[in-house]
Write a protein that holds these residues in place. Structure first.
Motif, PDB file in Angstrom:
ATOM      1  N   GLU A 151      -8.279   3.324  37.854  1.00 52.19           N
ATOM      2  CA  GLU A 151      -8.436   3.892  36.502  1.00 52.19           C
ATOM      3  C   GLU A 151      -9.429   3.059  35.690  1.00 52.19           C
ATOM      4  N   GLU A 152      -9.332   1.758  35.856  1.00 54.30           N
ATOM      5  CA  GLU A 152     -10.130   0.827  35.049  1.00 54.30           C
ATOM      6  C   GLU A 152     -11.622   0.885  35.375  1.00 54.30           C
ATOM      7  N   ASN A 154     -13.264   3.474  36.576  1.00 52.33           N
ATOM      8  CA  ASN A 154     -13.855   4.800  36.405  1.00 52.33           C
ATOM      9  C   ASN A 154     -14.912   4.759  35.312  1.00 52.33           C
ATOM     10  N   THR A 156     -15.639   7.249  33.197  1.00 51.49           N
ATOM     11  CA  THR A 156     -14.950   7.744  31.988  1.00 51.49           C
ATOM     12  C   THR A 156     -13.487   7.342  32.104  1.00 51.49           C
ATOM     13  N   ARG A 157     -13.134   6.373  31.263  1.00 51.46           N
ATOM     14  CA  ARG A 157     -11.779   5.823  31.361  1.00 51.46           C
ATOM     15  C   ARG A 157     -10.836   6.473  30.356  1.00 51.46           C
ATOM     16  N   LYS A 158      -9.559   6.503  30.714  1.00 50.21           N
ATOM     17  CA  LYS A 158      -8.546   7.003  29.786  1.00 50.21           C
ATOM     18  C   LYS A 158      -8.410   5.995  28.645  1.00 50.21           C
ATOM     19  N   LYS A 159      -8.090   6.506  27.475  1.00 45.25           N
ATOM     20  CA  LYS A 159      -7.928   5.618  26.311  1.00 45.25           C
ATOM     21  C   LYS A 159      -6.801   4.615  26.590  1.00 45.25           C
ATOM     22  N   ARG A 160      -5.771   5.112  27.251  1.00 46.37           N
ATOM     23  CA  ARG A 160      -4.635   4.243  27.577  1.00 46.37           C
ATOM     24  C   ARG A 160      -4.269   4.459  29.041  1.00 46.37           C
ATOM     25  N   ILE A 161      -4.541   3.457  29.860  1.00 50.15           N
ATOM     26  CA  ILE A 161      -4.256   3.576  31.299  1.00 50.15           C
ATOM     27  C   ILE A 161      -2.746   3.461  31.518  1.00 50.15           C
TER      28      ILE A 161
END
Length: 342
Positions: A151-152, A154, A156-161
């Motif tokens: 996830e980290e 990527n 385009t990362r998620k706001k909160r992994i």
């Protein structure tokens, strides 16, 4: 008013900064403020943000069956949070191999939300041959680091992994009164560098106070001789205050605990305890066992530190190793199923 400010400033030593700006300093080394700014409100801002988003806490329990793992976790969080309380039958057979089972709950207290995940390891230490039974557990811990890493890195990362990394592993030692089993030392030695291990002596009410003290000392000595570093690790003490607080905890470990989710009436009060023919063992009474010490340490003083050590030390070690293997910082593809044997 300007004259008053000039008079106050004239008493302060003036230090010229590297860019020629004059900055006033007090004798303590910090800048002297001419009035209230409001820097201290950052704590309140952080608190509000945390209350909105909540946080994750993932706890793993390891030890052979019958040591009261599920009961202790239920006692710690004063609710039915273990997998045993979530639809698993009490009479289920001991699995032939080590399984990993997790159950998550959202607990709310004082407006703060915590997503608690309890990871259980049925089958650990219950076989005739327990060789390498720590391997599925090590694999699970590393898989959670791998998930987080994917996830980290990527683009385009998620706001909160989502954080499924194991923040704490409570290892249950059987109250034999003799010494640690080879499996105990093997497990802790293998996993102490990838997860925060907190050893506890289970079902402490099966020993007298003298037996308990002797057993604790023996276990501490054996852990030291085997070179096993349990949490809180000495090398991660940040300052003298930290060291002093953690030394007291290390001297008291492993905590000898008793768990119970049953309430009894004692001197007009409802208490969690275990009823025996000769009286009630009160779980939260420090004269009866060390459950209260474990709870205060795990939840009330070191919960945030457990999360930080997981992220900054254990995960960082895994991450560095994987990125080196991967030849740099480019994103790891989702097809990359390579497992690390860290």
């Amino acid at each position: 008013q300007q004259q008053q400010i000039k008079n106050r400033l004239s008493h302060l030593p003036v230090v010229v900064g590297s860019h020629g700006h004059a900055t006033s300093h007090s004798s303590g080394g910090g800048s002297t403020l001419l009035g209230y700014i409001g820097i201290d409100t950052i704590i309140e801002q952080m608190r509000k943000k945390t209350m909105k988003t909540g946080f994750d806490f993932n706890i793993m329990v390891v030890g052979h069956s019958g040591l009261g793992k599920s009961t202790l976790v239920n006692t710690l969080f004063k609710s039915q949070v273990s997998r045993r309380s979530a639809g698993w039958a009490r009479d289920e057979k001991i699995p032939k191999t080590v399984e990993i089972k997790s159950v998550s709950h959202v607990i709310e207290e004082g407006g703060v939300k915590m997503k608690l995940t309890v990871v259980d390891t049925p089958g650990f230490g219950d076989q005739i041959n327990n060789d390498n039974c720590w391997e599925p557990i090590s694999k699970y811990i590393n898989e959670q680091y791998e998930k987080f890493l994917k996830e980290e890195v990527n683009i385009t990362r998620k706001k909160r992994i989502p954080d499924t990394r194991v923040h704490c592993c409570i290892y249950f030692i059987s109250p034999t009164g003799h010494s640690l089993r080879q499996l105990d030392t093997e497990f802790m030695k293998r996993l102490s560098h990838s997860v925060n291990i907190i050893p506890v002596i289970a079902k402490a009410d099966t020993m007298t106070i003298e037996e308990r003290q002797e057993f604790k000392q023996r276990v501490r000595k054996e852990l030291e001789m085997s070179g096993i570093e349990f949490y809180p690790q000495k090398e991660f003490d940040e300052d003298m205050e930290d060291k002093s607080d953690n030394d007291k905890i290390r001297e008291a470990m492993p905590f000898a605990v008793v768990g119970s989710d049953k309430e009894y009436q004692v001197n007009g009060k409802r208490v969690l305890g275990r009823k025996t023919a000769w009286g009630i063992v009160e779980v939260e009474n420090p004269n009866h066992c060390e459950f209260a010490q474990l709870r205060d340490f795990l939840i009330r003083s070191h919960l945030q530190d457990l999360k930080e050590v997981t992220h900054n030390i254990h995960y960082e070690t895994y991450r560095a190793k994987r990125l080196n293997e991967n030849g740099g910082l480019h994103p790891i593809s989702s097809n990359d199923t390579q497992e690390s044997n860290l």
